[in-house]
Design an enzyme around this catalytic site. Structure first.
Site, PDB file in Angstrom:
ATOM      1  N   GLU A 176       0.812  -1.213   0.000  1.00  0.00           N
ATOM      2  CA  GLU A 176       0.000   0.000   0.000  1.00  0.00           C
ATOM      3  C   GLU A 176       0.851   1.271   0.000  1.00  0.00           C
ATOM      4  OE1 GLU A 176       0.168  -1.539   4.322  1.00  0.00           O
ATOM      5  OE2 GLU A 176       0.220  -2.313   2.265  1.00  0.00           O
ATOM      6  N   ARG A 177       2.189   1.124   0.134  1.00  0.00           N
ATOM      7  CA  ARG A 177       3.051   2.305   0.151  1.00  0.00           C
ATOM      8  C   ARG A 177       3.332   2.848  -1.246  1.00  0.00           C
ATOM      9  NH1 ARG A 177       7.534  -0.033   4.453  1.00  0.00           N
ATOM     10  NH2 ARG A 177       6.100  -0.358   6.201  1.00  0.00           N
ATOM     11  N   CYS A 281      16.559  -6.531  -0.362  1.00  0.00           N
ATOM     12  CA  CYS A 281      16.804  -7.769   0.380  1.00  0.00           C
ATOM     13  C   CYS A 281      18.139  -8.389  -0.013  1.00  0.00           C
ATOM     14  CB  CYS A 281      15.672  -8.760   0.165  1.00  0.00           C
ATOM     15  SG  CYS A 281      15.524  -9.371  -1.528  1.00  0.00           S
ATOM     16  N   GLU A 384      18.115  -6.736  10.303  1.00  0.00           N
ATOM     17  CA  GLU A 384      18.094  -6.171   8.953  1.00  0.00           C
ATOM     18  C   GLU A 384      17.673  -4.704   9.065  1.00  0.00           C
ATOM     19  OE1 GLU A 384      16.502  -7.304   4.495  1.00  0.00           O
ATOM     20  OE2 GLU A 384      15.206  -7.777   6.185  1.00  0.00           O
TER      21      GLU A 384
END
Length: 499
Positions: A176-177, A281, A384
């Site tokens: 949704e960003r 990632c 992370e």
């Protein structure tokens, strides 16, 4: 203010839940749009449409399905600049990086053009007297994917292109960003000839995710995101009898041997550690030089490179090295972890805490940070960070260095920089990590190989794209066929055996 939509049955559909999320311009901090968050009922409608469209699409022969992918590739190339600009506007990536996001997805679509070959079954003639045996690869039905903010073009295409070319319909729940590019991709797929209803885009949050997981019609779910959510989706989806592949967090180490070309290693680290503001990632977030002399030489090379990085909005030109992070919350979390590193005793060699960009003070920009003397008990090593922060962990031997990567809970990617072939070969063979680079800092495989980590970076037994994608999005049916010819009449009552 722009109000975004869902994309259902070939149309832009306004949300009916009454719930919305803000879509920011990360460079300015301003809300530029709002995106609807689907209710369970809205998801069920999209699934019903996908289920209705899928049988006719599955009946289309693989060659014709592949032609849709061929046309889609041409449309992606036609609209590359438009897609990259939309992606940069919502994510914050530089334009060249955004175009690379689209290109990496396009390459998987190109691979999917080979579907007629990849979907061939097997055949055994005369498996027994008058008996033939053959297998077929058939689509699952309705499939779904839940994709992250950091690659809003690439990862959706990694999922929906192989799913659809295999004859499935697909429900995409993007982040949704930055939801605009997934909506644009759905439009282009239909312009390429995909029937309406085969690809649906439903925006949402956890309610939409749970609606996917609990819907009996959906046969498989793909996910890329954080490890805790990957564990949740994998466990819940499998318990519902779905085929599930989930890709989680990462903490990628790059080992620098004493014989490495130090300029090459430093350049590789800067690009792999700070590109896309570290929101990858496959970013290298841990440098492991072997020996203090190697470490000192590496830090000496890194400092001027890191200090010279140009940070700015995508509109500032193609010489910008990286842009803002995606939200204010992401920025705050990065800054918190940087302070934790200082508090726990790491040496902050390049301090980006006071970074501010004139005219963009409200944007989500984070300066580049470089730590030295990081130890494996520190939070900045274990977590992370997903930001422009590179940690240097000094190892006194090759065995200690390889042990750091092997002992970490994540196993997405890793790299070694060395001039010694024996060391490189040993590293590639022994390391318990899914993707390995030898003098290559970001070892993301090309589309015709598969992408996937090990350990807590992945949940499921099949990787993304490449041959594994065709396995994941199909199920095998084996047929044993007998057409009697000159065989004695009468039933057989003992178990058949091959003579």
């Amino acid at each position: 203010m722009q109000e975004l939509t869902h994309y259902i049955n070939g149309e832009h559909v306004k949300g009916t839940s009454g719930r919305f999320a803000d879509v920011f311009n990360p460079a300015t901090g301003e809300v530029q749009a709002k995106v609807p968050l689907a209710s369970t009922q809205e998801m069920e409608l999209a699934v019903a449409v996908a289920a209705s469209a899928q049988p006719a699409w599955a009946a289309v022969n693989p060659q014709r399905r592949a032609r849709v992918m061929m046309k889609f590739v041409a449309l992606l190339q036609r609209d590359m600049d438009k897609l990259a600009e939309a992606l940069s506007r919502e994510h914050g990536k530089t334009l060249p990086d955004a175009a690379g996001d689209v290109q990496r997805g396009l390459e998987v679509v190109e691979y999917c053009i080979g579907a007629p070959h990849m979907l061939k079954g097997e055949f055994t003639d005369s498996a027994g007297p008058g008996i033939d045996m053959y297998s077929m690869k058939q689509p699952l039905g309705v499939t779904a994917g839940i994709t992250p903010f950091n690659f809003p073009a690439m990862i959706p295409m990694w999922m929906f292109a192989p799913a659809i070319v295999c004859g499935n319909s697909f429900i995409l729940k993007p982040s949704e960003r930055d939801p605009s590019v997934p909506l644009m991709l759905a439009e282009l797929m239909e312009e390429a000839g995909l029937p309406k209803g085969v690809l649906q885009v439903v925006n949402g949050d956890k309610e939409a995710v749970d609606a996917i997981l609990n819907n009996d019609t959906i046969q498989s779910v793909g996910f890329v995101g954080s490890t805790p959510i990957a564990e949740y989706i994998y466990g819940t989806g499998c318990a519902q009898g779905k085929r599930v592949q989930c890709f989680g967090g990462a903490k990628n180490h790059m080992i620098i041997m004493p014989d490495a070309d130090m300029d090459q290693a430093a350049d590789a680290l800067v690009g792999a550690g700070y590109g896309a503001a570290g929101e990858r990632c496959m970013a290298i977030s841990v440098a492991v030089p072997v020996g203090d002399e190697t470490a000192d030489r590496l830090i000496e090379k890194l400092v001027p490179r890191v200090e010279a990085l140009k940070v700015g909005p995508y509109t500032a030109g193609n010489d910008v090295d990286y842009g803002p992070v995606v939200t204010g919350a992401a920025k705050a979390n990065i800054e918190r972890l940087v302070q934790t590193g200082i508090d726990q005793g790491a040496k902050l060699v390049v301090d980006g805490r006071d970074f501010s960009l004139q005219g963009y003070e409200d944007g989500f920009f984070v300066g580049a940070h470089l730590f030295d003397n990081v130890t494996k008990d520190m939070d900045i090593y274990k977590t992370e960070i997903f930001g422009p922060v590179l940690s240097t962990v000094r190892a006194q031997s090759y065995e200690e260095a390889i042990g750091l990567a092997m002992d970490h809970e994540y196993g997405n990617g890793t790299a070694i920089f060395t001039r010694d072939g024996d060391t490189a070969r040993d590293f590639a063979n022994r390391i318990n990590i899914g993707m390995v680079g030898v003098n290559v800092p970001i070892p993301v495989p090309l589309a015709y190989h598969t992408f996937g980590g090990w350990k807590k970076s992945v949940f499921g037994d099949l990787n993304q794209h490449g041959p594994d994608a065709f396995k994941f999005y199909t199920r095998t049916k084996t047929v044993t066929s007998r057409w009697p010819s000159g065989i004695k009449e009468g039933g057989e009552f003992s178990i058949p055996v091959m003579e």
